[in-house]
Design a protein around this motif. Structure first.
Motif, PDB file in Angstrom:
ATOM      1  N   LEU B  36       0.828  -1.203   0.000  1.00 57.06           N
ATOM      2  CA  LEU B  36       0.000   0.000   0.000  1.00 57.06           C
ATOM      3  C   LEU B  36       0.862   1.252   0.000  1.00 57.06           C
ATOM      4  O   LEU B  36       0.480   2.292  -0.540  1.00 57.06           O
ATOM      5  CB  LEU B  36      -0.919   0.016   1.218  1.00 57.06           C
ATOM      6  N   PHE B  37       2.030   1.145   0.651  1.00 53.57           N
ATOM      7  CA  PHE B  37       2.891   2.328   0.716  1.00 53.57           C
ATOM      8  C   PHE B  37       3.795   2.444  -0.494  1.00 53.57           C
ATOM      9  O   PHE B  37       4.322   3.496  -0.786  1.00 53.57           O
ATOM     10  CB  PHE B  37       3.704   2.314   2.017  1.00 53.57           C
ATOM     11  N   GLY B  41      -0.200   5.868  -7.988  1.00 51.93           N
ATOM     12  CA  GLY B  41      -1.050   6.053  -9.149  1.00 51.93           C
ATOM     13  C   GLY B  41      -2.348   5.269  -9.063  1.00 51.93           C
ATOM     14  O   GLY B  41      -2.497   4.339  -8.265  1.00 51.93           O
ATOM     15  N   VAL B  42      -3.276   5.666  -9.916  1.00 49.02           N
ATOM     16  CA  VAL B  42      -4.619   5.081  -9.904  1.00 49.02           C
ATOM     17  C   VAL B  42      -4.577   3.569 -10.092  1.00 49.02           C
ATOM     18  O   VAL B  42      -5.215   2.813  -9.379  1.00 49.02           O
ATOM     19  CB  VAL B  42      -5.479   5.711 -11.020  1.00 49.02           C
ATOM     20  N   PHE B  43      -3.740   3.118 -11.063  1.00 49.37           N
ATOM     21  CA  PHE B  43      -3.741   1.685 -11.376  1.00 49.37           C
ATOM     22  C   PHE B  43      -3.182   0.847 -10.232  1.00 49.37           C
ATOM     23  O   PHE B  43      -3.667  -0.235  -9.949  1.00 49.37           O
ATOM     24  CB  PHE B  43      -2.958   1.429 -12.668  1.00 49.37           C
ATOM     25  N   GLY B  44      -2.145   1.384  -9.585  1.00 47.26           N
ATOM     26  CA  GLY B  44      -1.575   0.685  -8.422  1.00 47.26           C
ATOM     27  C   GLY B  44      -2.630   0.454  -7.358  1.00 47.26           C
ATOM     28  O   GLY B  44      -2.795  -0.663  -6.856  1.00 47.26           O
ATOM     29  N   TYR B  45      -3.377   1.515  -7.069  1.00 46.39           N
ATOM     30  CA  TYR B  45      -4.406   1.384  -6.032  1.00 46.39           C
ATOM     31  C   TYR B  45      -5.525   0.462  -6.478  1.00 46.39           C
ATOM     32  O   TYR B  45      -6.079  -0.298  -5.689  1.00 46.39           O
ATOM     33  CB  TYR B  45      -4.943   2.769  -5.647  1.00 46.39           C
ATOM     34  N   LEU B  46      -5.846   0.535  -7.781  1.00 43.43           N
ATOM     35  CA  LEU B  46      -6.881  -0.362  -8.294  1.00 43.43           C
ATOM     36  C   LEU B  46      -6.444  -1.813  -8.122  1.00 43.43           C
ATOM     37  O   LEU B  46      -7.240  -2.674  -7.732  1.00 43.43           O
ATOM     38  CB  LEU B  46      -7.153  -0.061  -9.772  1.00 43.43           C
ATOM     39  N   ALA B  47      -5.155  -2.073  -8.397  1.00 43.72           N
ATOM     40  CA  ALA B  47      -4.649  -3.442  -8.257  1.00 43.72           C
ATOM     41  C   ALA B  47      -4.757  -3.893  -6.809  1.00 43.72           C
ATOM     42  O   ALA B  47      -5.192  -5.017  -6.509  1.00 43.72           O
ATOM     43  CB  ALA B  47      -3.197  -3.512  -8.724  1.00 43.72           C
TER      44      ALA B  47
END
Lengths: 287, 273
Positions: B36-37, B41-47
């Motif tokens: 999480l840290f 970016g959006v895609f990282g969080y989506l993953a």
């Protein structure tokens, strides 16, 4: 074969005054000598402070003699090299069922002893199965000890000792904190283990009814062994027992009182059935 | 009844997640928090959210049990979110009143922060919901076994933890008993201000402590009588052993971490390009 041999066993406790210094000594066990045969069921009777619990702890190397010697089989309890052999041979069950169950699940508690002894996992499973069956607790194996009654907990504790494959089980007032039903369960279980598995049982108690079916009774008072004999022999000496602040079972007392009043009854009546038979025999004799 | 209370918040149901080795779940939780840290970016969080949703679905624990944990961090979240909004340098949102001190950069940061916190709590809640305290203790003992070389008493700590778990319900019951006994003799635990109530606890705590010490002494004796001598030559009835699904879970974790890293660099490239 002799399972337990005590030779002139002495045990002293130090007494402390208010400042915490040693102020004196009290003798908890005073020159106790006794030999216990393999496979026998021995009950130890005594009032509070008679030294019976202290003696029990000597049989498991939890206490060491201040004088004299204790042998469990061929092992001297003072011999540290055999400490684990002694504790494995002579299993111990204590009074408070809550304070001797270590694990959160019944089967894991039964496994605690074998785990400490380094028994391989598969063998532990086998032993846990067998021990729980022997005490009739197999149905509760995945339960939490907190959900069990006192009698059930005490049977789990016995199973925990059985899983260590002991030859002797010492029970230090195992029924003192139980209700009558739990008491019966526990006493029945230890009689079964004695009869079917040939385990030598040392039952420390102050309930007279539990003593009746023993092979042998030892009476202790003030750290000394005062009486030694079969339940019949012991209970026919009702006056002497009273001196040690012990009561005979109710029927025995009644029979004894009747005899004092001149009714011909045999000595040492222990059960209600025996008493009824004796009374009938007396009635028939009168006719 | 009071003695039926459960420790922790284990939700008893059979699922692939429940059956995993506790070590896998411990490592997985730590890795997820780290990811999480790391994620950007959006895609990282989506993953990360996708992975979390997948595990939640697999665990078969109702979602409302997960969100319970969120309530307790609501205040912390509000504070950190507002700090981020107001104290981040950048372009103000608008030129009116309070909005003047809010920045777009701050808003963006705050949103990420909130998502991160929520996912962190959800992730660790899954572990406690699917693992019994006992299994967790076992997992910690075995998983941290390497610390023994540094003379950290891992086995002893784990044993203490499991004994504590066993005795918590017993001591709660005992507290209840003492409380009733003291109430019967005129003790008053309910009225008065805080100071008075704390003082009223003294006659409750002293007998409780004495009895706890007595129990500890009894238990130590019983453990010794059953040959307990630390973890030297000790075996286990249920030794922790990795199964196929545990190895599979480790594989998934590795794949997930790689994905997060790739997405991070792709995102950075995208921003830069």
């Amino acid at each position: 074969m002799k399972m337990i041999r005590l030779f002139h066993l002495m045990h002293k406790f130090e007494e402390y005054n208010e400042e915490g210094n040693v102020s004196g000594e009290s003798t908890a066990l005073d020159d106790v000598s006794v030999e216990i045969e393999k496979g026998s069921f021995v009950a130890v009777l005594g009032h509070n402070g008679s030294g019976k619990s202290t003696m029990a702890k000597h049989l498991n190397s939890l206490l060491l003699p201040d004088g004299g010697t204790v042998f469990i089989k061929e092992y001297d309890t003072r011999d540290e090299a055999h400490l684990w052999d002694i504790r494995q041979t002579a299993g111990m069950v204590f009074q408070n069922p809550d304070n001797q169950i270590i694990a959160n699940v019944v089967e894991e508690d039964v496994a605690f002893g074998p785990e400490n002894m380094g028994v391989p996992s598969q063998e532990i499973w086998k032993r846990v199965d067998e021990s729980l069956k022997k005490v009739g607790m197999a149905a509760y194996r995945t339960k939490s000890p907190n959900q069990l009654s006192g009698g059930q907990k005490q049977r789990v504790a016995i199973a925990g000792v059985m899983a260590m494959k002991p030859e002797i089980i010492i029970l230090d007032e195992p029924t003192a904190m139980l209700d009558p039903v739990g008491r019966m369960e526990v006493i029945r279980t230890i009689h079964e283990l004695n009869r079917l598995e040939g385990i030598t049982v040392i039952l420390i108690t102050h309930y007279m009814e539990e003593v009746v079916d023993a092979d042998r009774v030892l009476v202790m008072d003030g750290g000394k062994l005062m009486m030694d004999g079969t339940p019949k022999e012991i209970f026919s000496r009702a006056q002497e027992l009273k001196k040690y602040r012990l009561d005979v079972p109710q029927v025995t007392e009644l029979a004894w009182e009747l005899k004092q009043e001149g009714i011909e009854l045999p000595d040492g009546i222990l059960t209600i059935e025996e008493f009824a038979d004796a009374l009938c025999a007396y009635r028939d004799a009168l006719k | 009844m009071i003695k039926d209370i459960t420790i922790g918040q284990y939700y008893a149901v059979d699922s692939p997640i429940h059956r995993l080795d506790p070590r896998v779940k411990l490592v997985g939780t730590v890795l997820f928090i780290v990811s999480l840290f790391v994620a950007e970016g959006v895609f990282g969080y989506l993953a990360a959210a996708g992975a979390l949703a997948f595990v939640i679905h697999m665990s078969r624990v109702p979602f409302r049990f997960m969100t319970r944990g969120l309530k307790s961090i609501l205040i912390i979240m509000l504070i950190s979110v507002s700090f981020n909004i107001f104290f981040t340098e950048g372009t103000p949102v608008a030129d009116v009143l309070i909005l003047r001190s809010m920045t777009w950069e701050g808003l963006e940061k705050a949103v990420y922060m909130a998502i991160r916190l929520i996912m962190l709590i959800l992730g660790s809640t899954i572990m406690t919901l699917t693992t019994t305290p006992n299994a967790l203790t076992d997992g910690l003992e075995k998983g941290l076994g390497f610390l023994k070389k540094l003379h950290v008493p891992v086995h002893e700590l784990a044993m203490m933890m499991s004994i504590a778990l066993r005795f918590i319900p017993i001591l709660i019951e005992e507290t209840d008993k003492i409380m009733k006994a003291q109430t019967a003799r005129g003790a008053d635990f309910e009225s008065g201000g805080i100071i008075r109530r704390i003082k009223a606890m003294v006659p409750l705590l002293i007998p409780l402590f004495i009895s706890a010490f007595r129990r500890a002494a009894d238990l130590a004796l019983a453990m010794e009588a059953r040959c307990y001598h630390g973890d030297a030559n000790r075996t286990k009835m249920k030794p922790l052993r990795y199964e196929h699904c545990d190895r599979g879970a480790y594989g998934c974790m590795a794949a997930y971490l790689v994905l997060i890293l790739i997405l991070k660099f792709v995102w950075k490239g995208w921003i830069a390009g």
